[in-house]
Motif scaffolding. Structure first.
Motif, PDB file in Angstrom:
ATOM      1  N   THR A 132      -1.032  16.809   5.407  1.00  0.00           N
ATOM      2  CA  THR A 132      -1.117  15.632   4.538  1.00  0.00           C
ATOM      3  C   THR A 132      -1.353  14.375   5.363  1.00  0.00           C
ATOM      4  O   THR A 132      -0.934  14.276   6.521  1.00  0.00           O
ATOM      5  CB  THR A 132       0.158  15.465   3.695  1.00  0.00           C
ATOM      6  N   ILE A 133      -2.023  13.406   4.742  1.00  0.00           N
ATOM      7  CA  ILE A 133      -2.345  12.152   5.438  1.00  0.00           C
ATOM      8  C   ILE A 133      -1.086  11.368   5.769  1.00  0.00           C
ATOM      9  O   ILE A 133      -0.966  10.782   6.844  1.00  0.00           O
ATOM     10  CB  ILE A 133      -3.286  11.294   4.568  1.00  0.00           C
ATOM     11  N   GLU A 134      -0.117  11.394   4.848  1.00  0.00           N
ATOM     12  CA  GLU A 134       1.059  10.533   5.003  1.00  0.00           C
ATOM     13  C   GLU A 134       2.100  11.092   5.959  1.00  0.00           C
ATOM     14  O   GLU A 134       2.964  10.360   6.441  1.00  0.00           O
ATOM     15  CB  GLU A 134       1.705  10.275   3.634  1.00  0.00           C
ATOM     16  N   ASN A 135       2.049  12.407   6.237  1.00  0.00           N
ATOM     17  CA  ASN A 135       3.097  13.019   7.071  1.00  0.00           C
ATOM     18  C   ASN A 135       2.510  14.223   7.797  1.00  0.00           C
ATOM     19  O   ASN A 135       2.171  15.231   7.174  1.00  0.00           O
ATOM     20  CB  ASN A 135       4.280  13.440   6.194  1.00  0.00           C
TER      21      ASN A 135
ATOM     22  N   SER B  18      -6.152   6.860  -0.557  1.00  0.00           N
ATOM     23  CA  SER B  18      -6.213   8.318  -0.670  1.00  0.00           C
ATOM     24  C   SER B  18      -5.012   8.791  -1.483  1.00  0.00           C
ATOM     25  O   SER B  18      -3.933   8.195  -1.430  1.00  0.00           O
ATOM     26  CB  SER B  18      -6.187   8.969   0.714  1.00  0.00           C
TER      27      SER B  18
ATOM     28  N   SER C  55      -2.320  11.773  -2.081  1.00  0.00           N
ATOM     29  CA  SER C  55      -1.727  12.857  -1.302  1.00  0.00           C
ATOM     30  C   SER C  55      -1.922  14.205  -1.979  1.00  0.00           C
ATOM     31  O   SER C  55      -1.820  14.331  -3.207  1.00  0.00           O
ATOM     32  CB  SER C  55      -0.233  12.601  -1.098  1.00  0.00           C
TER      33      SER C  55
ATOM     34  N   VAL D 119       1.695   9.808  -4.754  1.00  0.00           N
ATOM     35  CA  VAL D 119       1.774   9.215  -3.419  1.00  0.00           C
ATOM     36  C   VAL D 119       0.376   8.760  -3.023  1.00  0.00           C
ATOM     37  O   VAL D 119      -0.550   9.568  -2.927  1.00  0.00           O
ATOM     38  CB  VAL D 119       2.325  10.213  -2.384  1.00  0.00           C
TER      39      VAL D 119
ATOM     40  N   ILE E 226      -2.045   6.454  -0.253  1.00  0.00           N
ATOM     41  CA  ILE E 226      -2.046   6.037   1.141  1.00  0.00           C
ATOM     42  C   ILE E 226      -3.165   5.042   1.381  1.00  0.00           C
ATOM     43  O   ILE E 226      -4.334   5.329   1.100  1.00  0.00           O
ATOM     44  CB  ILE E 226      -2.209   7.237   2.095  1.00  0.00           C
TER      45      ILE E 226
ATOM     46  N   VAL F 164       2.158   3.741   2.903  1.00  0.00           N
ATOM     47  CA  VAL F 164       2.388   4.881   2.009  1.00  0.00           C
ATOM     48  C   VAL F 164       3.161   4.381   0.788  1.00  0.00           C
ATOM     49  O   VAL F 164       4.271   3.855   0.921  1.00  0.00           O
ATOM     50  CB  VAL F 164       3.182   5.989   2.717  1.00  0.00           C
TER      51      VAL F 164
ATOM     52  N   ASP G  87       4.970   5.597  -2.491  1.00  0.00           N
ATOM     53  CA  ASP G  87       5.523   6.726  -3.237  1.00  0.00           C
ATOM     54  C   ASP G  87       5.940   6.198  -4.605  1.00  0.00           C
ATOM     55  O   ASP G  87       7.046   5.688  -4.784  1.00  0.00           O
ATOM     56  CB  ASP G  87       6.718   7.319  -2.492  1.00  0.00           C
TER      57      ASP G  87
END
Length: 414
Positions: A192-195, A316, A318, A324, A326, A401, A403
Motif C-alpha cells: 500500500t502507498i500509505e504503509n 490516491s 488506498s 483512506v 493519500i 494520509v 483516514d
C-alpha cells in the motif's frame, strides 16, 4: 572675570552634592528591592505499580497497571484541591486527541487500567504498531481553585515500558494468494502507498480454499496462516496470523469480490467478503440551496500553506480501504494552515464540505498545529466555523494520509 568665577563655584558645589545624591538613591533602591517568594514545599508523590508490563489478552479485564499518588500540600484559605490524571504514549505530549484524561473524585488517589483498555487505546487512539514495544507516561496534576490567592499546581509524571503485544513477522519479498478459490492461480498482493508494511488486493474468488504463500529467500516454502490454526473466515475482522511452513487455508463459502489486507506491523490479516465490502466515504453538503452528496475520492488543498491558491490533490485511494486517501505532491510552502475540500470547481468550492482540524469545545473555528509523523484528529463539515479552520502542517509537507473512516490525518516529508 567675576561672572566666570561664580560659574566655576556653582560647578564645584554640584560635584560636592553628587555623592550624597547617589547615596540617597542607593538607599531608596535598597528599600524597594524585590524579594524572592518563599519556595513552596510540595508534597505530591506519584508511583506506578510496575516499571514494565506486558498486555495480558488472556485476562483482558483484570487490572494490569495502577498508579497511586499522595495528597498534595495543604494551603490556607478557601482553596479546594482538584486532581486531574492523564495517560498517553511518550512523545504525544498529552495531546487533546491522544491523552486519556480523568478528573478524579474527591478522596481518590489511585487510577488503574486493564489490558483491554490499554490494547484498545493502542489500536484505536494511539495507532501504534502492536509488534513494537512502547513507553507510556502518566501524569497527575493537583490544582487549587476557589481561594483568594493563587496557588501553583503540583505536577508529577512517571513512565512505564510496555512490551510488544505480538511477535513481529518478517516482511517477505512477495505476498501472494492462491488455492482452489482462485483455480490455483497465483495473485500477488501490492504494497500500500500509505504503509510499506501493509499489503492488499481486490480479488474475485469462488467457493473453495484460499491460501497465502510467501515468497522468501531460500528454498523452503512458507505460508501466512491463521494463528488459531483454523480456516474459518472472520469476515471483516482483523485476525492474528503467523508465518509457518504448514499450509492452512481459509474457507471461502461465498463467491464474489474480496478485499484481502495483510498488516505486518500488527501481524494481522483482514479479509472482507462481498457482505462486508468497504465503501468510500460519502458527505452531504449544500451546493447553494441544493443538498448534494459527494463520494470522496479527491481533495483540494487551500490555505496559507498553498499560498492561498487552490491545489488539486490528485489523491490516491488506498487498496486497503477506500476511505483512506493519500496526497503525494507539491510541498506546502509554509506552515500557515490548510484545509482539504471535497469539491474544486470555482462556483461553490468556498462553501463546500471540507476536512480540517477539530473545532473548539464551543464549536468555534481554530487553527491547530500538527507535527510531522504524528497522527492527528480530522474533522469535517461545511459550516462557516469548519470552513474557516486551517490545519497548520509544517512547511515542506508533501505526503499526507487521510483516514476518513477513523477521522485521522498523518503528515510526512518524503
Amino acid at each position: 572675570m567675576e561672572i566666570k568665577f561664580k560659574h566655576m563655584k556653582s560647578i564645584i558645589n554640584l560635584y560636592k552634592v553628587l555623592p550624597f545624591l547617589f547615596v540617597g538613591i542607593s538607599f531608596s533602591a535598597c528599600d524597594n528591592e524585590i524579594k524572592d517568594i518563599a519556595k513552596v514545599e510540595e508534597k505530591l508523590v506519584l508511583t506506578a505499580s510496575a516499571d514494565s508490563i506486558a498486555i495480558d489478552l488472556d485476562n483482558p479485564r483484570e487490572f494490569i497497571l495502577t498508579f497511586d499518588w499522595t495528597e498534595a500540600r495543604e494551603v490556607s484559605g478557601d482553596n479546594m484541591v482538584f486532581y486531574t490524571t492523564k495517560l498517553d504514549v511518550v512523545g504525544n505530549n498529552f495531546g487533546t486527541s491522544t491523552a486519556i484524561v480523568n478528573s478524579e473524585d474527591e478522596g481518590v488517589f489511585s487510577r488503574s487500567f486493564t489490558s483491554e483498555q490499554l490494547y484498545n487505546w493502542m489500536v484505536d487512539r494511539w495507532s501504534v504498531p502492536l509488534t513494537k514495544p512502547l513507553k507510556l507516561e502518566f501524569r497527575v496534576v493537583a490544582q487549587w481553585e476557589g481561594g483568594s490567592t493563587f496557588e501553583a499546581p503540583e505536577v508529577r509524571t512517571v513512565t512505564v515500558n510496555v512490551a510488544a503485544v505480538k511477535e513481529e513477522i518478517p516482511v517477505p519479498e512477495k505476498v501472494t494468494l492462491s488455492g482452489s478459490s482462485l483455480n490455483d492461480a497465483v495473485i500477488e498482493l501490492s504494497k500500500t502507498i500509505e504503509n510499506e508494511n501493509k499489503y492488499a488486493a481486490l480479488v474475485n474468488l469462488k467457493v473453495g480454499e484460499l491460501v497465502m504463500p510467501l515468497v522468501t529467500t531460500g528454498d523452503k516454502q512458507y505460508y501466512m496462516i491463521p494463528k488459531d490454526g483454523e480456516g474459518t473466515l472472520l469476515d471483516g475482522e482483523a485476525e492474528a496470523v503467523q508465518q509457518e511452513d504448514d499450509r492452512i487455508a481459509w474457507n471461502i463459502t461465498t463467491a464474489g469480490e474480496y478485499r484481502v489486507v495483510v498488516d505486518f506491523e500488527n501481524s494481522e490479516v483482514t479479509i472482507y467478503s462481498p457482505a462486508k465490502a468497504l465503501e468510500p466515504a460519502v458527505v452531504t453538503w449544500l451546493k447553494g440551496t441544493e443538498e448534494v452528496q459527494t463520494t470522496v475520492s479527491e481533495l483540494w488543498l487551500f490555505g496559507g500553506g498553498t499560498g492561498w491558491g487552490w491545489w488539486k490533490g490528485n489523491c490516491s485511494v488506498s487498496l486497503a480501504d477506500p476511505q483512506v486517501l493519500i496526497y503525494q505532491g507539491a510541498a506546502l510552502t509554509s506552515g500557515d494552515g490548510v484545509k482539504f475540500v471535497v469539491y474544486g470547481e470555482s462556483d461553490f468550492r468556498n462553501t463546500a464540505y471540507c476536512f480540517t482540524n477539530p473545532l473548539t469545545t464551543e464549536g468555534k473555528r481554530q487553527n491547530l498545529s500538527l507535527a510531522l509523523d504524528k497522527v492527528g484528529e480530522l474533522h469535517g463539515g461545511y459550516d462557516g466555523e469548519t470552513r474557516n479552520s486551517y490545519y497548520k502542517l509544517p512547511a515542506g509537507t508533501n505526503f499526507i494520509v487521510f483516514d476518513l473512516r477513523n477521522k485521522t490525518i498523518l503528515a510526512k516529508k518524503k
